[in-house]
Write an enzyme that holds these catalytic residues in place. Structure first.
Site, PDB file in Angstrom:
ATOM      1  N   GLY A 178       0.854  -1.187   0.000  1.00 24.80           N
ATOM      2  CA  GLY A 178       0.000   0.000   0.000  1.00 24.80           C
ATOM      3  C   GLY A 178       0.880   1.223   0.000  1.00 24.80           C
ATOM      4  CB  CYS A 231       5.465  -4.186   0.206  1.00 22.02           C
ATOM      5  SG  CYS A 231       6.331  -2.639  -0.110  1.00 22.02           S
ATOM      6  CE1 TYR A 232       1.324   1.038   5.613  1.00 20.15           C
ATOM      7  CE2 TYR A 232      -0.406  -0.637   5.421  1.00 20.15           C
ATOM      8  CZ  TYR A 232       0.097   0.513   6.010  1.00 20.15           C
ATOM      9  OH  TYR A 232      -0.617   1.139   6.995  1.00 20.15           O
ATOM     10  CG  HIS A 279       5.921  -6.161  -4.445  1.00 25.91           C
ATOM     11  ND1 HIS A 279       4.647  -5.924  -3.984  1.00 25.91           N
ATOM     12  CD2 HIS A 279       6.644  -5.051  -4.151  1.00 25.91           C
ATOM     13  CE1 HIS A 279       4.583  -4.721  -3.449  1.00 25.91           C
ATOM     14  NE2 HIS A 279       5.786  -4.167  -3.535  1.00 25.91           N
ATOM     15  CD  GLU A 310       2.939  -8.899  -5.155  1.00 25.86           C
ATOM     16  OE1 GLU A 310       3.597  -9.641  -4.403  1.00 25.86           O
ATOM     17  OE2 GLU A 310       2.749  -7.688  -4.923  1.00 25.86           O
ATOM     18  CG  ASP A 346     -16.166 -11.668 -19.416  1.00 26.41           C
ATOM     19  OD1 ASP A 346     -15.266 -12.532 -19.477  1.00 26.41           O
ATOM     20  OD2 ASP A 346     -15.950 -10.482 -19.144  1.00 26.41           O
ATOM     21  CE  LYS A 381     -11.918 -11.338 -20.442  1.00 27.74           C
ATOM     22  NZ  LYS A 381     -13.159 -10.564 -20.565  1.00 27.74           N
TER      23      LYS A 381
END
Ligand code: XMP
Length: 514
Positions: free
Chosen positions: A57, A84-85, A172, A174, A230, A370
């Site tokens: 954040g 992180c944050y 990070h 990710e 979708d 998605k």
């Protein structure tokens, strides 16, 4: 739909990678949800989450006004991973210290050394590259923790308390640049949280179909099918559950790409034997669009006319209890589930007003990202060309024709666009370039053909690489491919004498031209 047994909670502190973290967790075949950082310990307990991840954040953990977590979360006996944050907040909350790095902001690819005896770094390489982006750092770890990774500028690149299963990483895990990020996440999910890899699309699809059968019973459902991923996947799931109780209305506004209307109709009618009403409304849309060249006005006219046609058709069908919507998880998060609310810039033409007179809305894809929708589509047997279809704006080719939309312009653009798509596919660029299309620029210029002078249309080619469509880079398409497309369009499409390639990034340009 109560289908997921195991779930991890991603608590959003406003970081830019929140959805990415959730997608990475799901790629480990573990279901997860994104909720605000305000989620209380009691809610986490009630939700029976197997673990909690605090995202990054923009704030400082020592800032009194920054987002804080309910400290009781640390008394639940549930594993927590702070990123992180999130890691700094964990340190600060549990009695450690976080300070600003006055002039040594750590940003970008960074080498870390990890302690392989740590649970998070089990079987990890002792040294590897990770992605850092921070201006604060942990300078004192809380009681019970040990330091498990360091980098040149970061004395606490990771910390853990393996008795309480608390982990903090300054980097990070990710993002792609963190070489072993997915391994660290798997270690957290499987070894700390004891999750098993049970989140799989094949079983999810079957479970959703079962629960749709139960929910819908003998009632009827209506769906606006556009041929986009979708709405196609949502409709097919419902069709598998209740067959002909589902009616799909496919409004063909005549602004689709070449042959697209027929392709959509044939897949769903012939391959899946679905109840589809195709409304050929090209004339109607073109009449409304006549003389209109202002982009927003064009969009508005198309959106309103779409709803009108849909309403007229649905009224002919008698009573229908449910309306199917192709809402997916990012829509749910962006409309308020997390913290990082994004204002939707596009009003989708397929978006129908909710007060259209239904008992309820059915959203079979509400929980899916998605890429998961695509995998579900493949499970259901939808052909790859539809599943991997690039995004296509609701107002269709109308926003790729500058100025007034006419039948003649539509034909020129559809033909040029078809050539571009064919050549991208045969060069193998259709899966690596995220979006590509032709634009009829509205510019006429002088050319020469044979002995004669021409004064004809300019087509622009647009091709971009992007991961989220919020920012984009122009694709470095090989010259040979551009050359072939240019030659073919000039030779095969009448009234075009010039081809240009758009080399603008987003921002400042948008992906579409209107
Ligand atoms: P821009 O042009 O804003 O587009 O960079 C970002 C992405 O959104 C798509 N787009 C739309 N999608 N309805 C949609 O469903 C629309 O009205 C619409 N307009 C743009 C665009 O193709 C790109 O992928």
């Amino acid at each position: 739909m109560e289908i997921k047994k195991q779930s991890v909670l991603v608590m959003d502190f406003g970081g830019q990678y929140t959805q990415l973290i959730a997608r990475r967790v799901r790629e480990c075949n573990v279901y997860c949800e994104i909720k605000s950082y305000k989620t209380t310990a009691q809610e986490i307990k009630d939700g029976k989450y197997m673990g909690v991840i605090f995202t990054g954040g923009p704030n400082s953990a020592y800032d009194a006004n920054g987002p804080k977590c309910d400290p009781e979360i640390f008394s639940l006996g549930i594993p927590v991973l702070g990123i992180c944050y999130g890691a700094q907040l964990m340190a600060e909350t549990l009695g450690g210290k976080v300070e600003s790095i006055s002039d040594n902001r750590e940003y970008g690819k960074t080498k870390i050394e990890v302690n392989p005896s740590s649970l998070l770094f089990h079987r990890a390489k002792p040294e590897s590259i990770c992605w850092m982006s921070h201006t604060d750092r942990i300078t004192e770890i809380p009681h019970g923790f040990k330091i498990t990774a360091i980098s040149k500028d970061c004395p606490v690149a990771a910390m853990e308390d393996n008795k309480r299963n608390f982990f903090g990483v300054q980097f990070h895990p990710e993002v792609e640049h963190t070489e072993q990020g997915q391994l660290y996440l798997r270690n957290f999910l499987y070894n700390a949280c004891n999750c098993t890899a049970e989140w799989r699309m094949d079983s999810f699809v079957n479970d959703v179909i079962d629960s749709l059968k139960e929910k819908i019973g003998d009632k009827k459902v209506l769906c606006a099918l556009s041929g986009g991923v979708d709405s196609s996947v949502a409709a097919l799931m419902i069709h598998k559950a209740v067959g002909k109780q589902l009616t799909c209305i496919f409004v063909d506004h005549g602004l689709l790409r070449k042959n697209e209307g027929d392709e959509v109709e044939s897949v769903f009618k012939e391959q899946f034997d679905m109840n589809i009403i195709r409304v050929n409304a090209k004339e109607r849309f073109l009449t409304k669009l006549a003389g209109v060249s202002e982009p927003e006005k064009k969009r508005k006219i198309i959106g309103e006319e779409f709803i009108r046609v849909f309403e007229e058709e649905s009224q002919k069908l008698g009573k229908i209890e449910y309306l199917c919507q192709g809402t997916i998880y990012p829509d749910v998060v962006e409309s308020g589930a997390g913290e990082s609310a994004v204002i939707k810039s596009h009003h989708n033409v397929g978006g129908l007003p909710e007060d259209i007179g239904f008992e309820g809305i059915i959203e079979p894809l509400r929980d899916l990202f998605k890429d998961e929708v695509r995998r579900a589509g493949l499970e259901l047997g939808i052909p790859e060309f539809l599943v991997y279809r690039q995004p296509f704006p609701g107002p269709g080719l109308a926003v790729r024709i500058m100025g007034e939309v006419t039948e003649e312009k539509l034909e020129i653009l559809a033909d040029a666009d078809a050539i571009m798509r064919e050549e991208f596919a045969s060069a193998g660029l259709d899966r690596t370039v995220n979006q590509y299309f032709a634009v009829l620029t509205g510019i006429k210029s002088v050319g020469v053909m044979g002995d004669g002078r021409t004064y004809d249309n300019t087509i622009a080619l647009r091709a971009v690489t992007t991961s989220d469509f919020m920012t984009a880079d122009w694709a470095r398409v090989p010259y040979e491919v551009l050359e072939k497309i240019s030659n073919r369009i000039i030779n095969e499409v009448k009234n075009v004498n010039r081809i240009v390639y758009d080399i603008t990034t987003k921002p400042p340009a948008t992906i579409e031209w209107e």
